[in-house]
Design a protein around this motif. Sequence first.
Motif, PDB file in Angstrom:
ATOM      1  N   ARG A   1       0.647  -1.113  -0.199  1.00 47.78           N
ATOM      2  CA  ARG A   1       0.177  -0.161   0.047  1.00 47.78           C
ATOM      3  C   ARG A   1       0.712   1.367  -0.588  1.00 47.78           C
ATOM      4  NH1 ARG A   1      -5.502   1.886   3.578  1.00 47.78           N
ATOM      5  NH2 ARG A   1      -5.121   3.925   2.694  1.00 47.78           N
TER       6      ARG A   1
ATOM      7  N   ASP B   1     -10.325   0.304  -2.529  1.00 45.94           N
ATOM      8  CA  ASP B   1     -11.182   1.813  -1.673  1.00 45.94           C
ATOM      9  C   ASP B   1     -11.404   1.463  -0.159  1.00 45.94           C
ATOM     10  OD1 ASP B   1     -14.603   2.873  -2.697  1.00 45.94           O
ATOM     11  OD2 ASP B   1     -12.932   3.773  -3.064  1.00 45.94           O
ATOM     12  N   SER B   2     -11.307   3.122   0.433  1.00 50.17           N
ATOM     13  CA  SER B   2     -11.082   2.553   2.162  1.00 50.17           C
ATOM     14  C   SER B   2     -12.035   3.043   2.040  1.00 50.17           C
ATOM     15  CB  SER B   2     -10.046   3.360   2.350  1.00 50.17           C
ATOM     16  OG  SER B   2     -10.482   5.226   2.410  1.00 50.17           O
ATOM     17  N   ASP B   3     -12.693   2.184   3.743  1.00 55.03           N
ATOM     18  CA  ASP B   3     -13.119   2.645   4.497  1.00 55.03           C
ATOM     19  C   ASP B   3     -14.537   3.965   4.580  1.00 55.03           C
ATOM     20  OD1 ASP B   3     -11.598   0.104   7.210  1.00 55.03           O
ATOM     21  OD2 ASP B   3     -13.031   0.048   5.017  1.00 55.03           O
TER      22      ASP B   3
ATOM     23  N   TYR C   1      -7.032   4.289  -2.945  1.00 56.66           N
ATOM     24  CA  TYR C   1      -5.750   4.291  -2.565  1.00 56.66           C
ATOM     25  C   TYR C   1      -5.298   3.894  -3.140  1.00 56.66           C
ATOM     26  CZ  TYR C   1      -6.088   0.654   0.503  1.00 56.66           C
ATOM     27  OH  TYR C   1      -7.067  -1.500   0.310  1.00 56.66           O
TER      28      TYR C   1
ATOM     29  N   ASP D   1       0.115   7.801   6.432  1.00 55.92           N
ATOM     30  CA  ASP D   1      -0.902   8.603   5.357  1.00 55.92           C
ATOM     31  C   ASP D   1      -2.019   8.880   6.311  1.00 55.92           C
ATOM     32  OD1 ASP D   1      -2.982   8.163   3.531  1.00 55.92           O
ATOM     33  OD2 ASP D   1      -3.624   6.800   3.412  1.00 55.92           O
TER      34      ASP D   1
ATOM     35  N   ASN E   1      -3.478   6.571  11.722  1.00 52.71           N
ATOM     36  CA  ASN E   1      -2.875   5.635  11.775  1.00 52.71           C
ATOM     37  C   ASN E   1      -1.671   5.324  12.009  1.00 52.71           C
ATOM     38  OD1 ASN E   1      -5.154   3.861  10.218  1.00 52.71           O
ATOM     39  ND2 ASN E   1      -4.775   5.360   8.172  1.00 52.71           N
TER      40      ASN E   1
END
Length: 798
Positions: free
Chosen positions: A153, A184-186, A191, A283, A318
Amino acid sequence: MEARGFCFPRQRQVLFLFLFWGVSLAGPGFGHYSVTEETERGSFLVNLAKDLGLEEGELAARGTRVVSDDNKQHLLLDSHTGDLLTNEKLDREKLCGPVEPCMLYFQILLDNPLQIYRAQLRVKDINDHSPVFRDKEMVLKILENTAEGTAFRLERAQDSDGGHNGIQNYTINPNSFFHIKICDSDEGMIYPELVLNKALDREEQQELSLTLTALDGGSPPRSGTATIRIVVLDINDNPPQFAQALYETRTPENSPVGSLIVKVSAGDIDLGVNAEVSYSFFDASEDIQTTFQINHFSGEIVLRALVDYELVKSYKINIQAIDGGGLSARCTVLVEVLDTNDNAPELMVSSLSNYIAENSPEAVLAVFRIKDRDSGENGKMVCYIQDNLPFLLKHSVDNFYILMSEGALDRETRAEYNITITVTDLGTPRLKTEHSITVQVSDVNDNAPAFTQTSYTLFVRENNSPALHIGSVSATDRDSGANAQVTYSLLPTHDPQLALASLVSINADSGHLFALRSLDYEALRAFEFRVGAADRGSPALSSDALVRVVLLDDNDNAPFVLYPLQNGSAPCTELLPRQAEAGYLVTKVVAVDGDSGQNAWLSYQLLKATEPGLFGVWAHNGEVRTARLLSERDAARHRLLVLVKDNGEPPLSATVTLHVLLVDGFSQPYLPLPEAAPEQAQADSLTVYLVIALASVTSLFLSSVLLLVAVRLCRRRGAVSEGRCSVPGGRFPGHLMDVSGTGTLSQSYQYEVCLMGESGTSEFKFLKPIMPSIQVPGPGRNSEENPTTPNSFGFNFQ
């Protein structure tokens, strides 16, 4: 080489499509407007008059305003045309940041009557920002034994634009080792992941450099690039492991900078460098990096800046742990910001009026809105004003309040009110905001002028000079301005005999009273009239007061001798028998004075006599008496000059001449006076005369009554043989007498004075009105029964 792949499940795709279809079918409706960001100032949005169903010009008549939730004037309302315009260029990114859609909420306020409409404006995004990578170079350490298909990632790019203008795709320059996969992120954002196509060989190539490009969906699209530097490592087969995959913590918003938020921990079972773990944000947005700080060695996360619950309620951080061999692990830290009561309530005035008429039963003074940026109990508010004020607060919609008067006010009781509006929240400790409003009560003409006295008594000395200031009246008015300006005037009198306009005048502005001419106490003792005071209000109010002017007497009238008269054709002769003893009453001088008070007190004095020492005059009653016995050597005729003087300042006087004839064989008996009393008796007599002098007005009135009785007796007794009492022809001069009866003698009578010869003391017998038609009887009437001897003054002695 690139690949496009969406990582969210198919069920979520179907739900998203249904939501998108539902929004697209929704009609705009009232209060929902939109504008594209960066639109020029003054751009037309909508005609509110038509949208609200109002007539042209009604917005202006009702005082329409636009109030934004953030108290900034983003919009401008032309109340004449009803057009809603932009007041500035709108930057969606500054207004809403990453939030999409970007909505600005505002209210439309209409006064008279008061109406409030809620509305919202959507600021549409344009592609005015390019994607930007936080780090221009990303370093990936990849073990050489990494399996094909392994995904790494990458940090996503940041794009301030939203929606379709946000980041839509990532690409990488063509190479034989890697390709890009989109996930797709939450949070609903995409990303990139770097996917290994074939195994790496550190001995063949230790590093690779790739260019990552982020593309947005604008037209034309904008892009941003970053360099990916790949370092091929030797085998490190154990990545770090976090103790928790998710850390949850709370911190109050008033926590000081440097406060510990949480400590994360990761372990690595490898040895040596491969087991050395370092921590870093992964991130992380710019907001997180400026708010928090992580210790790379201990994993402690501390506050770098103050947090504000009203701006951000929670943070998702994060954390990445990397060992010395390049292997990494990630965990998530959720930081919930707790609200504290650190914001005082806000009060925003939308409409304000500082003046109110005192007769207004109810009037709106202010329309305002209250707001508290805190939440829960800290955001609940109570609004109130001081007690014992004739005003009240009415709650409207959306925390709007109306300050209005409770009833009609009275400016004369209180002309100004200072109203303090207090807004208090229910937090701990309680915070409050105060806003003061000064209200002026404007005047209406509701008070008539009031005189300082209900009646005024002014004293004026007679014979005053014309235009003399004789006094003043004064009236006040509790109103203000023109309503309190008082003008004075003379009111018409009800007495037709009183020519008020020729007597006094009044200054309309000052209330000063002036005598227009010289006044005569003997003609007019006092008079009264009413004075009016009127204000200049509309309609004018007035009142009146009674003014009484009392004249003070001056000694301007000399004594007037009633007996003996000095204007006769022949002198008056008094008969004195030679046998008279000392103290014999020869005659009595009768005089009056037209003045009053001490100016009318008369005294008598013998100025001159033919035979000094023979006669004397009593000072208080004017009686002329013999001072000694008569002798044969005394002359037959005597002439006396008597002075009559008043008690004024300066005194005035008159003189009278008496003629005395000594006769022998006086047949009529006389009553001799008692022997002279001792000195003590004479002193007592003087005291009696002094008392009589002080009561002169009463005694003279009684004398007048006696004169009237004497006149009637004279008419009945009959005439003497040679004629009756002689008086000068014509009427007695009336201008010398008192006008109102308060002097020594009234003007309404003229008198005939006679002395009876039958009395040996020659007492004053009677007075009677002189009638022009008096007829003298003939010589034969009663000539035998009443023989008389006329004297030269016209007085008959019997």
